[in-house]
Design a protein around this motif. Structure first.
Motif, mmCIF file in Angstrom:
data_model
loop_
_atom_site.group_PDB
_atom_site.id
_atom_site.type_symbol
_atom_site.label_atom_id
_atom_site.label_comp_id
_atom_site.label_asym_id
_atom_site.label_seq_id
_atom_site.Cartn_x
_atom_site.Cartn_y
_atom_site.Cartn_z
ATOM 1 N N ASN A 1 1.488 1.935 -9.222
ATOM 2 C CA ASN A 1 2.307 1.726 -10.429
ATOM 3 C C ASN A 1 1.738 0.575 -11.267
ATOM 4 O O ASN A 1 2.431 -0.366 -11.642
ATOM 5 N N PRO B 1 -4.248 -2.443 -2.488
ATOM 6 C CA PRO B 1 -3.969 -1.078 -2.953
ATOM 7 C C PRO B 1 -2.491 -0.830 -3.294
ATOM 8 O O PRO B 1 -2.168 -0.364 -4.387
ATOM 9 N N VAL C 1 5.564 -2.720 -7.185
ATOM 10 C CA VAL C 1 6.620 -1.875 -7.744
ATOM 11 C C VAL C 1 6.735 -0.628 -6.886
ATOM 12 O O VAL C 1 5.791 0.171 -6.805
ATOM 13 N N ILE D 1 8.703 2.860 -6.239
ATOM 14 C CA ILE D 1 9.580 3.827 -6.913
ATOM 15 C C ILE D 1 9.926 4.930 -5.917
ATOM 16 O O ILE D 1 9.019 5.511 -5.282
ATOM 17 N N ILE E 1 8.525 1.381 3.408
ATOM 18 C CA ILE E 1 7.691 0.314 2.817
ATOM 19 C C ILE E 1 8.581 -0.849 2.358
ATOM 20 O O ILE E 1 8.285 -2.014 2.639
HETATM 21 C C1 DLZ Z 1 2.128 5.680 -0.440
HETATM 22 C C2 DLZ Z 1 2.896 4.943 -1.461
HETATM 23 C C3 DLZ Z 1 3.975 5.547 -2.132
HETATM 24 C C4 DLZ Z 1 4.417 6.939 -1.841
HETATM 25 N N1 DLZ Z 1 4.647 4.900 -3.093
HETATM 26 C C5 DLZ Z 1 4.294 3.633 -3.410
HETATM 27 C C6 DLZ Z 1 5.005 2.932 -4.423
HETATM 28 O O1 DLZ Z 1 5.919 3.425 -5.089
HETATM 29 N N2 DLZ Z 1 4.605 1.652 -4.687
HETATM 30 C C7 DLZ Z 1 3.596 1.034 -4.001
HETATM 31 O O2 DLZ Z 1 3.315 -0.142 -4.281
HETATM 32 N N3 DLZ Z 1 2.910 1.696 -3.044
HETATM 33 C C8 DLZ Z 1 3.214 2.970 -2.744
HETATM 34 N N4 DLZ Z 1 2.521 3.644 -1.790
HETATM 35 C C9 DLZ Z 1 1.320 3.022 -1.198
HETATM 36 C C10 DLZ Z 1 1.616 2.109 0.014
HETATM 37 O O3 DLZ Z 1 2.174 0.882 -0.396
HETATM 38 C C11 DLZ Z 1 0.305 1.834 0.780
HETATM 39 O O4 DLZ Z 1 -0.653 1.316 -0.114
HETATM 40 C C12 DLZ Z 1 -0.265 3.067 1.457
HETATM 41 O O5 DLZ Z 1 0.696 3.689 2.275
HETATM 42 C C13 DLZ Z 1 -1.509 2.705 2.318
HETATM 43 O O6 DLZ Z 1 -1.149 1.788 3.355
#
Ligand code: DLZ
Length: 153
Positions: free
Chosen positions: A26, A57, A83, A85, A95
């Motif tokens: 995001n 990441p 962020v 979502i 997470i």
């Molecule tokens: C995988 C994932 C998803 C579905 N959504 C978000 C999100 O809304 N915001 C965010 O910062 N990260 C997301 N991630 C990535 C995970 O934080 C993480 O980088 C991966 O699962 C790899 O460990």
């Protein structure tokens, strides 16, 4: 009284070393928040030389990024920016919970304040309003970091 945090208008962070770790998920939202955080620090006397920045990441990686800044960069406070979502799966819940517990455990273990700079939004619209929009949290995170960094000195 208006809702929100109220800060001392004379808050000054000169000499405080601040770590910022930014998640690239995001990215439109996280980079807007980062810019506002940096502006908020700078407006309160934190110099560019005292701001150490790294990116990771996604939000799940923020806790490790914060650990690296504390261990390698001698920062007095960390502002993680992410962020989250909500999607169709349980990713969001896992997470958000892991990261919030991770920040709390880390700041108590290291005795370095860590700001909760993660938006946990149900929709992209909510995230945009709270990052690029008029309800952005960036300036409040900068002020919170300075207040807590000074308290921890
Ligand atoms: C995988 C994932 C998803 C579905 N959504 C978000 C999100 O809304 N915001 C965010 O910062 N990260 C997301 N991630 C990535 C995970 O934080 C993480 O980088 C991966 O699962 C790899 O460990």
């Amino acid at each position: 009284m208006e809702k929100g945090i109220h800060f001392d208008k004379t808050l000054q962070g000169s000499g405080l070393r601040v770590g910022i770790v930014v998640a690239r998920w995001n990215e439109e939202c996280t980079s807007a928040l980062e810019q506002q955080v940096i502006a908020g620090l700078s407006n309160r006397g934190v110099t560019q030389e005292d701001i150490v920045r790294c990116s990771v990441p996604g939000s799940y990686e923020l806790v490790h990024g914060a650990t690296m800044l504390i261990e390698k960069e001698q920062v007095g406070v960390v502002i993680p920016i992410g962020v989250l979502i909500k999607g169709e799966t349980m990713h969001f819940e896992y997470i958000a919970e892991a990261v919030s517990h991770g920040f709390m455990a880390l700041q108590l273990a290291k005795n370095i304040p860590i700001i909760f700079g993660v938006l946990t939004c149900l929709t992209q619209e909510q995230a945009l309003v709270r990052s690029v929009g008029d309800k952005s949290h960036g300036d409040a995170w900068a002020a919170t970091a300075i207040e807590m960094g000074l308290l921890a000195r």
